[in-house]
Structure formats: C-alpha cells, structure tokens
Design an enzyme around this catalytic site. Sequence first.
Site, mmCIF file in Angstrom:
data_model
loop_
_atom_site.group_PDB
_atom_site.id
_atom_site.type_symbol
_atom_site.label_atom_id
_atom_site.label_comp_id
_atom_site.label_asym_id
_atom_site.label_seq_id
_atom_site.Cartn_x
_atom_site.Cartn_y
_atom_site.Cartn_z
ATOM 1 N N ARG A 67 -2.552 -11.383 -4.119
ATOM 2 C CA ARG A 67 -2.595 -9.975 -4.499
ATOM 3 C C ARG A 67 -1.761 -9.111 -3.561
ATOM 4 N NH1 ARG A 67 -7.910 -7.396 -4.463
ATOM 5 N NH2 ARG A 67 -6.440 -5.697 -4.844
ATOM 6 N N ASN B 279 0.793 -1.233 0.000
ATOM 7 C CA ASN B 279 0.000 0.000 0.000
ATOM 8 C C ASN B 279 0.825 1.282 0.000
ATOM 9 O OD1 ASN B 279 -2.236 -1.544 -0.186
ATOM 10 N ND2 ASN B 279 -2.840 -1.351 1.949
HETATM 11 C C1 EPZ Z 1 -6.783 1.939 1.610
HETATM 12 O O1 EPZ Z 1 -7.989 1.761 0.854
HETATM 13 C C2 EPZ Z 1 -6.041 0.596 1.545
HETATM 14 N N1 EPZ Z 1 -5.740 0.288 0.164
HETATM 15 C C3 EPZ Z 1 -6.915 -0.497 2.139
HETATM 16 O O2 EPZ Z 1 -6.172 -1.715 2.170
HETATM 17 C C4 EPZ Z 1 -7.249 -0.135 3.578
HETATM 18 O O3 EPZ Z 1 -8.142 -1.078 4.098
HETATM 19 C C5 EPZ Z 1 -7.901 1.260 3.626
HETATM 20 O O4 EPZ Z 1 -7.077 2.235 2.981
HETATM 21 C C6 EPZ Z 1 -8.152 1.733 5.045
HETATM 22 O O5 EPZ Z 1 -6.987 1.724 5.790
HETATM 23 C C7 EPZ Z 1 -4.646 0.864 -0.410
HETATM 24 O O6 EPZ Z 1 -3.916 1.638 0.178
HETATM 25 C C8 EPZ Z 1 -4.355 0.490 -1.817
HETATM 26 P P1 EPZ Z 1 -10.266 4.619 2.310
HETATM 27 P P2 EPZ Z 1 -8.880 3.040 0.444
HETATM 28 O O7 EPZ Z 1 -10.515 5.546 1.175
HETATM 29 O O8 EPZ Z 1 -8.018 4.217 0.287
HETATM 30 C C9 EPZ Z 1 -14.937 5.667 2.526
HETATM 31 C C10 EPZ Z 1 -5.743 -4.005 1.858
HETATM 32 O O9 EPZ Z 1 -6.231 -4.980 2.446
HETATM 33 N N2 EPZ Z 1 -14.721 6.529 1.335
HETATM 34 O O10 EPZ Z 1 -9.344 5.077 3.372
HETATM 35 O O11 EPZ Z 1 -9.733 2.610 -0.677
HETATM 36 C C11 EPZ Z 1 -14.733 4.183 2.217
HETATM 37 O O12 EPZ Z 1 -15.840 3.594 1.639
HETATM 38 C C12 EPZ Z 1 -6.652 -2.845 1.419
HETATM 39 O O13 EPZ Z 1 -4.530 -3.893 1.581
HETATM 40 C C13 EPZ Z 1 -15.794 7.229 0.810
HETATM 41 O O14 EPZ Z 1 -16.921 7.143 1.298
HETATM 42 O O15 EPZ Z 1 -9.788 3.200 1.747
HETATM 43 C C14 EPZ Z 1 -14.367 3.621 3.581
HETATM 44 O O16 EPZ Z 1 -15.526 3.332 4.274
HETATM 45 C C15 EPZ Z 1 -8.092 -3.155 1.582
HETATM 46 N N3 EPZ Z 1 -15.568 8.001 -0.280
HETATM 47 C C16 EPZ Z 1 -13.595 4.774 4.223
HETATM 48 O O17 EPZ Z 1 -13.952 5.951 3.502
HETATM 49 C C17 EPZ Z 1 -14.327 8.131 -0.864
HETATM 50 O O18 EPZ Z 1 -14.173 8.843 -1.870
HETATM 51 C C18 EPZ Z 1 -12.081 4.617 4.209
HETATM 52 O O19 EPZ Z 1 -11.681 4.210 2.930
HETATM 53 C C19 EPZ Z 1 -13.250 7.414 -0.309
HETATM 54 C C20 EPZ Z 1 -13.468 6.618 0.804
#
Ligand code: EPZ
Length: 417
Positions: free
Chosen positions: A397, A23
């Site tokens: 992955r 990540n």
């Molecule tokens: C990152 O995902 C990581 N992926 C995820 O790791 C990790 O679980 C997550 O952060 C939380 O720590 C990468 O870095 C590639 P978020 P990301 O945007 O950025 C909501 C793994 O297992 N949200 O921080 O996609 C969202 O739905 C993966 O390695 C919105 O509503 O997560 C969630 O509930 C899985 N609108 C919350 O925010 C948006 O535009 C946090 O998601 C963006 C997010």
Amino acid sequence: MDKIRIVGGRPLEGTVRVSGAKNASLPEMCAALLTEKPVVLRNLPEVRDIQTLGRLLEGFGAEVECRVGGIQEIRARDVTSVEAPYELVKTMRASVLVLGPLVARAGRARVSLPGGCAIGARPINLHLLALEKMGALISVEHGYVEASAERLRGAEIHFETVTVTGTENVLMAATLADGETVISNAACEPEIEDLALMLTAMGARIEGAGTSTLRIEGVGSLNGTDHAVIPDRIETGTFIAACAIAGGDIEILACNPAHLRAVLDKFRETGTRIEEGPSNLRVRAPRQIRASSITTLPHPGFPTDMQAQYTALMTQASGACTVTENIFENRFMHVAELQRMGANNRVDGRTALISGPAPLSGAQVMATDLRASASLVLAGLGASGETVIDRVYHLDRGYYRIDEKLRGLGADIERLI
Ligand code: EPZ
C-alpha cells in the site's frame, strides 16, 4: 496472498532510489478536484493506495490518465458524482481527503466514514467540526458523512489536536471559500508544505505553510498545474534503518534530508554514520548499535511512521531504551511479532520497553499494518535464518517494490506468490 521470504545476515551495499511521497501524493491527487483544468502530477509512487484513489476520482467523473514513470494527468472537468463508496474508503482511510475539495467545488459530498484501523480509532471529528465552522451542513447517517454548502466561507479554525489530513482537508476547502480562513495548531508536515506549493501554483492564496498557523484567502476558481511530488521521507528513513540493522554501506538517492531532521539526528545517536548531500544520503551501519529512546510527535518531531522501524533496530542495540507512541493509541502490533523472533521487548500502555541486543532468529510472522510490516522486513534482514512475512499487501500500500529495491542492495529477499 503474497508473502515475503527473507534470509538475514547479509550487509547492504550499493545505491537505492526513493520514490515520491505517498502522503503528499494522496492529498495532491484530491486537489485536482478543485479545478476543471488538467492537473499533471509527477514522481507519484506506483503503490496500491495511489491506484485506489485514482479509481475513487474516476467515480466522481474525473479523467485519470496514468503515464509510465509515475506521471498522472487528472482532469475533473465536471463533478458528476459526489459519493465516495464504503467499498473503496474501507481499503484506504485517506479517501476522507476528497471531502473538503468536493464540498468546495461541487457544494456537496457523501463520503463513507473510514472507521477504525489496526493502529487506532482514528476519528474524523476534527475535519467535520472545521467544515461546519466554514458553513457546511454536516450529517452522519448509515455510515456516511453528508456535507453540503452553497459556498464555504472563511473561518477561524483551531485544531485541538494536530491532524495531518484534517489540516489538508481544510486547506484545500479554504482555497475556494468566501473570505479568509485561519488554521491554528495546524500540522507542519513537509507533505502539507508540498500541497500548499501545488495549490499556490494553481492560483490559491496561502501563507504560513509549514508553520502551525495557515492563512488562506479564498478565490473564485483555480487553474491547472504541473507538479512534481516530494520524495518519500518515510521510505528514506526505512532504508536508513535497513542499513543500520543489516549492516553495510549504502547511498540513498532522490531523497530530501531536510525533511528528516529528527530522524537523522536520532539515528546518529544510535551510532549510524550518515553523510548528507542535497538530495542524497550515504549511510554506514553502526559498529555497535547504541540504545536511544524516542517519543513520537507531530513534525518536526520524530514521526510515528518511523516508530515501528526504529523499534526493530532498538531490539539489536546495546542497552535498554523506551519507545513512546504519542500519536496513535494502538501502534505496537509489531512488538509481539518481534518477540516471536527473539526480541526482548514488551509494551506498557503507550510505551514499548526494549533491552538488547537480543539476537533475532528467522520465523513466520504476520504483518498488521503498513509500517509494522516494514519493521518485520527489517527484523528479517537482521535475523539469522529464514523469515516469512504474511499479509504483505499492507506493505504494497505504501512501498513501491521494496523487496526489489532491497534485493538491489544485496539482500536475500523474494516475494512468494
Ligand atoms: C496522517 O494520518 C498519515 N496519513 C499517517 O500515515 C500518519 O501516521 C499520521 O498522519 C500522523 O503523522 C496520510 O497522510 C494519508 P492525524 P492522519 O489526523 O491524518 C487524532 C502511514 O503509515 N484525530 O494527524 O489520519 C487521531 O486519531 C500513515 O503512511 C482525531 O482525534 O493522522 C490521531 O490520534 C499511517 N480526530 C491524531 O489525531 C480527527 O478528526 C493524529 O492523527 C483527526 C485526528
């Protein structure tokens, strides 16, 4: 389709080396789009997502040269295409991280919407709102985001929800924007600090990385760099959980304990004995696993990416506890599979209620997402008899040869092709 077969009941002994952080690697590879100069990345984990992103970058016209030992030289001399096709994006949501760099560097991007995934709806509305505030024209049609801007301009961005890739997208875009961008309620994950370190080495002007307020003064262009990716803290945490559930005494090398504070504190509460060195950990299994509840939170809280692994451990703990998932609305797919192995746990809304210890017996189980598959591997190590995990492509992955690494620690584990 590959499966993994585990015969449990063997304590783990010896040393294991952690790979680079998936990540951190993903946004840092995308950051190479911000410059025409060569970018060298080291300590990249050779996992499927890194290969997928390499192909995506080549689609934009970048040269991606892979060298042995997790090294890549990426050079986006010219951006000849700005389309991230559905075929690639659907296999890896993090593809959305090309959006900010493409608009900032090429003035345009056409990126397939990632869609939902097993753990939640995962919209990207906050990414789009932020880029719009920076002057991008955004439209969504036929499943694609179209974004364009002659030159992005600095803006005040407040994220209503902490978002990791949202923060990374805006951070990268702001490095080439006209003026200052301030991101408040930004994510503070170590991966973001590492991305900011790399961008600063490329000539970007960034303050506040690792805090919830980031200030970025845009510049006209960026240089190349040679950057080593930080260790994977989630892989590190997964090995701590493996030792705690299987028993034994291991040493984890090439990790960074400082990135895992909440995880180390919590595992100590379960009775796991952990000694810290600057880049290594000695882990000894608890004499008796103690139940202790968690709530997942953005960094520096307990990471959601360790929740499934921790849930597996708690099925073997003495007493009852709860696991509350605050980040994703559907991240308990592993609970039903653990029940099939004999665990005494159930889900109530965003909380899993677990009471133990409930001896696990080996079974055929199904992986549904990356971290759920890791939790099933851990359950297999702690179970009596044979466990066979289906759909382990999820595991590949984000984990580099985890079966081989565990076999190196004495686990009876093999891949069935
Ligand atoms: C990152 O995902 C990581 N992926 C995820 O790791 C990790 O679980 C997550 O952060 C939380 O720590 C990468 O870095 C590639 P978020 P990301 O945007 O950025 C909501 C793994 O297992 N949200 O921080 O996609 C969202 O739905 C993966 O390695 C919105 O509503 O997560 C969630 O509930 C899985 N609108 C919350 O925010 C948006 O535009 C946090 O998601 C963006 C997010």
